[in-house]
Enzyme design. Structure first.
Site, PDB file in Angstrom:
ATOM      1  N   SER A 209      -1.680  47.101  82.118  1.00  0.00           N
ATOM      2  CA  SER A 209      -2.911  46.934  80.876  1.00  0.00           C
ATOM      3  C   SER A 209      -2.356  47.161  79.567  1.00  0.00           C
ATOM      4  O   SER A 209      -1.344  46.811  79.436  1.00  0.00           O
ATOM      5  CB  SER A 209      -4.011  48.241  81.299  1.00  0.00           C
ATOM      6  OG  SER A 209      -5.152  47.794  80.672  1.00  0.00           O
ATOM      7  N   ASN A 210      -3.213  47.443  78.708  1.00  0.00           N
ATOM      8  CA  ASN A 210      -2.700  47.555  77.220  1.00  0.00           C
ATOM      9  C   ASN A 210      -3.567  48.634  76.502  1.00  0.00           C
ATOM     10  O   ASN A 210      -4.272  49.321  77.239  1.00  0.00           O
ATOM     11  CB  ASN A 210      -3.126  46.159  76.661  1.00  0.00           C
ATOM     12  CG  ASN A 210      -4.497  45.653  76.644  1.00  0.00           C
ATOM     13  OD1 ASN A 210      -5.214  46.563  76.124  1.00  0.00           O
ATOM     14  ND2 ASN A 210      -4.652  44.701  77.307  1.00  0.00           N
ATOM     15  N   ARG A 211      -3.401  48.814  75.180  1.00  0.00           N
ATOM     16  CA  ARG A 211      -3.745  50.149  74.407  1.00  0.00           C
ATOM     17  C   ARG A 211      -5.189  49.557  74.002  1.00  0.00           C
ATOM     18  O   ARG A 211      -5.758  50.648  73.291  1.00  0.00           O
ATOM     19  CB  ARG A 211      -2.922  50.213  73.312  1.00  0.00           C
ATOM     20  CG  ARG A 211      -1.467  50.730  73.820  1.00  0.00           C
ATOM     21  CD  ARG A 211      -0.909  51.049  72.311  1.00  0.00           C
ATOM     22  NE  ARG A 211       0.681  51.157  72.613  1.00  0.00           N
ATOM     23  CZ  ARG A 211       1.372  52.058  73.290  1.00  0.00           C
ATOM     24  NH1 ARG A 211       0.425  53.218  73.603  1.00  0.00           N
ATOM     25  NH2 ARG A 211       2.608  52.106  73.302  1.00  0.00           N
TER      26      ARG A 211
END
Ligand code: CTP
Length: 395
Positions: A209-211
């Protein structure tokens, strides 16, 4: 914004949840509203007028015949000055009185005398709430245009679990904002907004995923709701609370988001892709947990489709460009490549801006080249600036 300088009557009645009205009053004041409190006699057993007066900085009306009142005929003056009346918490007793048109105290008299919209947030014991008399009184009020918020299920003061808990402060505030913004510049428009970072499964316990926190997309959804739009929020997992008055579709992966956007956006007026969509996903998400081994692990990734690039239809298209270098140049290239009407260029290297932060510093670039550089603003303020552009594109 929407609440700034609006006059709200907050009617408080004698439910154990009356203490929560103090937090509601304080929250509304912080959002810029003038909050005039009216309390019933029973409410005074649960919370002191002094607390509420201190929080709102305004007189609190408690009786019909107060000689010290600043108003000539208090309930009429209060009723006329109100943009909206909110009764929170509302007991079975006040609900019955309003349904019968009684006016035997300052709160019921004010409600009968007002032409403003009225919101009620019931809070009571589950049996009192489910009693057919209360239910038929509520149906009558709803059919007359009263807006009902809650109650919700949960632990009640009696220790029982059931329907009867006071709605959250966020939901009551959301209902007020939505009603006051109903005729805003996005009224009768349908906006589809995506939010959060997609999660691409590796195995049953791990994902890529990402931030992204989802805050920008959620702020857009609430801001659009408060300008009268019907909003569908397509959200990847996030820790944020479901916004009131918004249709929420939860998705996990980029492929799921693609499928839902494809279903809904072509019939909408505008698509705003605030989500951080993963560009790649593991080629094979395995069914069993990958066990630790002494050898390095290599993951094969395949491309996800670009949602903005592929969704067909005649609607306003807004994209975001998260960039760490050559901000305007990269954003303009994306605007062209994805055939967008507007791109929100986001420099993710600025401290306190972008991913996970409360604020954002962006440049808005329209098709045709007009550029608007905005200072560091709260995400809600940025949302309203973006929606100013969307409203103008829709006109
Ligand atoms: N986007 C999309 N589908 C994808 C990837 C991105 O619809 N598979 C959308 C995002 O929601 C955003 C815009 O495209 O509105 C730009 O996303 P961004 O991550 O900044 O750029 P990418 O196109 O992925 O390019 P790069 O990662 O190379 O910067």
């Amino acid at each position: 914004m929407i609440l700034s300088n609006r006059t709200i009557i907050l009617g408080i009645t004698g439910s154990i949840a009356a203490y929560k009205a103090a937090e509601l009053a304080s929250h509304l004041v912080q959002l810029g509203a003038n909050v005039n409190i009216i309390m019933t006699e029973s409410a005074e057993h649960f919370i002191s007028p002094l607390t509420l007066r201190s929080l709102t900085g305004r007189p609190v009306a408690t009786g019909m015949f107060e000689l010290n009142s600043e108003f000539v005929i208090e309930h009429i003056s209060l009723a006329e000055a109100a943009d909206i009346v909110v009764i929170a918490p509302a007991t079975a007793n006040i609900i019955a009185k309003l349904a019968a048109g009684l006016a035997d105290d300052i709160l019921s008299s004010t409600v009968l005398a007002t032409r403003s919209p009225i919101i009620i947030a019931p809070a009571m014991n589950v049996n009192m709430y489910e009693n057919q008399i209360t239910q038929s009184n509520l149906s009558k009020l709803v059919s007359l245009g009263f807006i009902l918020v809650g109650p919700v299920k949960g632990r009640l003061a009696s220790g029982e679990m059931g329907l009867g808990r006071f709605a959250s402060i966020g939901d009551i505030t959301g209902a007020i904002c939505r009603r006051l913004g109903e005729n805003g510049d996005l009224a009768r428009r349908h906006l589809v907004i995506t939010a959060g970072g997609t999660q691409e499964p590796i195995d049953p316990v791990r994902y890529i995923s990402n931030r992204s926190s989802g805050k920008m997309g959620y702020a857009l959804a609430e801001a659009a709701r408060d300008r009268g739009a019907r909003v569908t929020l397509i959200a990847a997992p996030s820790a944020l609370i479901e916004p009131y008055g918004v249709e929420l579709c939860n998705v996990n992966t980029a492929m799921e988001m693609y499928s839902v956007v494809n279903d809904i956006a072509p019939r909408s007026d505008a698509l705003i892709m605030a989500a951080a969509v993963a560009d790649y996903r593991p080629a094979n998400a395995v069914q069993a947990k990958i066990k630790k081994a002494d050898t390095p692990l290599t993951l094969d990734l395949v491309n996800n489709p670009d949602i903005l690039d592929n969704v067909k239809g005649n609607f306003v298209r807004v994209g975001f460009a998260a960039e760490s270098e050559h901000l305007a140049e990269n954003a303009r290239a994306k605007l062209q490549r994805k055939n967008l009407d507007l791109i929100v260029a986001n420099d993710i290297t600025i401290a306190g801006s972008g991913f996970g932060a409360e604020n954002n510093e962006v440049v808005l670039i329209r098709r045709g080249g007009t550029e608007r550089k905005l200072p560091l603003l709260s995400k809600r303020e940025v949302a309203d600036k973006i929606l100013d552009e969307v409203a103008s594109l829709l006109r």
